[in-house]
Design an enzyme around this catalytic site. Sequence first.
Site, PDB file in Angstrom:
ATOM      1  N   MET A   1     -34.041  35.785 -12.400  1.00  0.00           N
ATOM      2  CA  MET A   1     -34.509  37.154 -12.461  1.00  0.00           C
ATOM      3  C   MET A   1     -35.159  37.423 -13.810  1.00  0.00           C
ATOM      4  O   MET A   1     -34.736  38.302 -14.556  1.00  0.00           O
ATOM      5  CB  MET A   1     -33.305  38.083 -12.256  1.00  0.00           C
ATOM      6  CG  MET A   1     -33.620  39.262 -11.394  1.00  0.00           C
ATOM      7  SD  MET A   1     -32.173  39.747 -10.437  1.00  0.00           S
ATOM      8  CE  MET A   1     -31.882  38.285  -9.441  1.00  0.00           C
ATOM      9  N   PRO A   2     -36.148  36.594 -14.130  1.00  0.00           N
ATOM     10  CA  PRO A   2     -36.686  36.689 -15.488  1.00  0.00           C
ATOM     11  C   PRO A   2     -37.923  37.589 -15.553  1.00  0.00           C
ATOM     12  O   PRO A   2     -38.611  37.825 -14.562  1.00  0.00           O
ATOM     13  CB  PRO A   2     -37.102  35.260 -15.828  1.00  0.00           C
ATOM     14  CG  PRO A   2     -36.916  34.453 -14.574  1.00  0.00           C
ATOM     15  CD  PRO A   2     -36.607  35.392 -13.448  1.00  0.00           C
ATOM     16  N   TYR A   3     -38.143  38.068 -16.768  1.00  0.00           N
ATOM     17  CA  TYR A   3     -39.321  38.867 -17.094  1.00  0.00           C
ATOM     18  C   TYR A   3     -39.930  38.258 -18.348  1.00  0.00           C
ATOM     19  O   TYR A   3     -39.229  38.092 -19.351  1.00  0.00           O
ATOM     20  CB  TYR A   3     -38.911  40.322 -17.335  1.00  0.00           C
ATOM     21  CG  TYR A   3     -39.997  41.166 -17.931  1.00  0.00           C
ATOM     22  CD1 TYR A   3     -40.982  41.724 -17.130  1.00  0.00           C
ATOM     23  CD2 TYR A   3     -40.049  41.400 -19.297  1.00  0.00           C
ATOM     24  CE1 TYR A   3     -41.994  42.491 -17.674  1.00  0.00           C
ATOM     25  CE2 TYR A   3     -41.052  42.171 -19.851  1.00  0.00           C
ATOM     26  CZ  TYR A   3     -42.019  42.715 -19.040  1.00  0.00           C
ATOM     27  OH  TYR A   3     -43.029  43.475 -19.581  1.00  0.00           O
TER      28      TYR A   3
ATOM     29  N   VAL B   1     -41.355  37.904 -13.077  1.00  0.00           N
ATOM     30  CA  VAL B   1     -42.476  38.758 -13.428  1.00  0.00           C
ATOM     31  C   VAL B   1     -43.072  38.294 -14.764  1.00  0.00           C
ATOM     32  O   VAL B   1     -42.326  37.974 -15.690  1.00  0.00           O
ATOM     33  CB  VAL B   1     -42.020  40.231 -13.530  1.00  0.00           C
ATOM     34  CG1 VAL B   1     -43.130  41.110 -14.075  1.00  0.00           C
ATOM     35  CG2 VAL B   1     -41.555  40.750 -12.169  1.00  0.00           C
TER      36      VAL B   1
END
Lengths: 67, 67, 67, 67, 67, 67
Positions: free
Chosen positions: E1-3, E41
């Site tokens: 769940m990286p940004y 993202v």
Amino acid sequence: MPYVNIKITREGLTAVQKEQLIQGATELLVDVLGKNPEITVVVIDEINTDNWGIAGESVTKRRQRDE
Amino acid sequence: MPYVNIKITREGLTAVQKEQLIQGATELLVDVLGKNPEITVVVIDEINTDNWGIAGESVTKRRQRDE
Amino acid sequence: MPYVNIKITREGLTAVQKEQLIQGATELLVDVLGKNPEITVVVIDEINTDNWGIAGESVTKRRQRDE
Amino acid sequence: MPYVNIKITREGLTAVQKEQLIQGATELLVDVLGKNPEITVVVIDEINTDNWGIAGESVTKRRQRDE
Amino acid sequence: MPYVNIKITREGLTAVQKEQLIQGATELLVDVLGKNPEITVVVIDEINTDNWGIAGESVTKRRQRDE
Amino acid sequence: MPYVNIKITREGLTAVQKEQLIQGATELLVDVLGKNPEITVVVIDEINTDNWGIAGESVTKRRQRDE
């Protein structure tokens, strides 16, 4: 002269993995844009799963529900 | 109506130094741009040296090598 | 090894003022923390007044009302 | 495809309050812009009161003075 | 769940280069951490050279001096 | 003393929608945490679809493919 900020959930990321992220992000900027690695900065933020939301709920809650 | 974010490596920054950074950044915006200090926000992020990369490696690793 | 991000409303900031902000923020980090200016990065974001909110309304609206 | 970052001072925010912030911010983007909640990310940063400045001083100092 | 947020100076970055940065950053997170690319993202911010400072001066000024 | 940053793709967001985001985010912080709206800041960043990646490709490319 790039600055890269990587935000991920805090889940036991090791020092080796951090080095891989820093090295990989720096190489990406060098390869794609020919940036000078000497002034390429990478900052990794580890975020508690309580503090990261997706689809309207925290990652903590999402995982409990999925178990 | 400025917002200033200062990111530095976490290395024993004292409360006095934090006050100096907050005061200095606020004065800078007042002096240069005539901004209202009452709604000038400063946020300091202290980043572990493992999580800060420069020139393709972490600050932790860079310092070990330089010793 | 600091990174400073200054966000202000976009209102005719001149190149000279930008130099003053960059120089002032860099000197602040050098003076307070003894940081190396060579790897001190400052990024200025200019934000449209429509896109900046304070007290629940945009700066655009706030100014129209105050006139 | 929105990303929302909420920064607040670290003051005993509960897991329930974090869920409310994540849910509320996601609903806001859905309601106002019709965004897909499944790919709406919310990240909450809790900042020590020593590290948050307003009006040229830290929140820590401001509160001590106001007592 | 990286940004991942990549900030670079605005200098004629092409759409192809942007795709390469997005693809490369996503693959990095998948390879090093096994992250799900579907919710990874990447946001690229292009910053005017007037607004990017290094070593106490803007990139604009630094380049003029170096010519 | 909150700061909220909303990043969305640039797609004809109107001034009215921006007001709704600013008002909604401010009310959320007031309702959930009892924060003072007077010093609650909201900044909206509109990002070109070329510069926003999800699942390893830009939003521009993803939309062209989906048509």
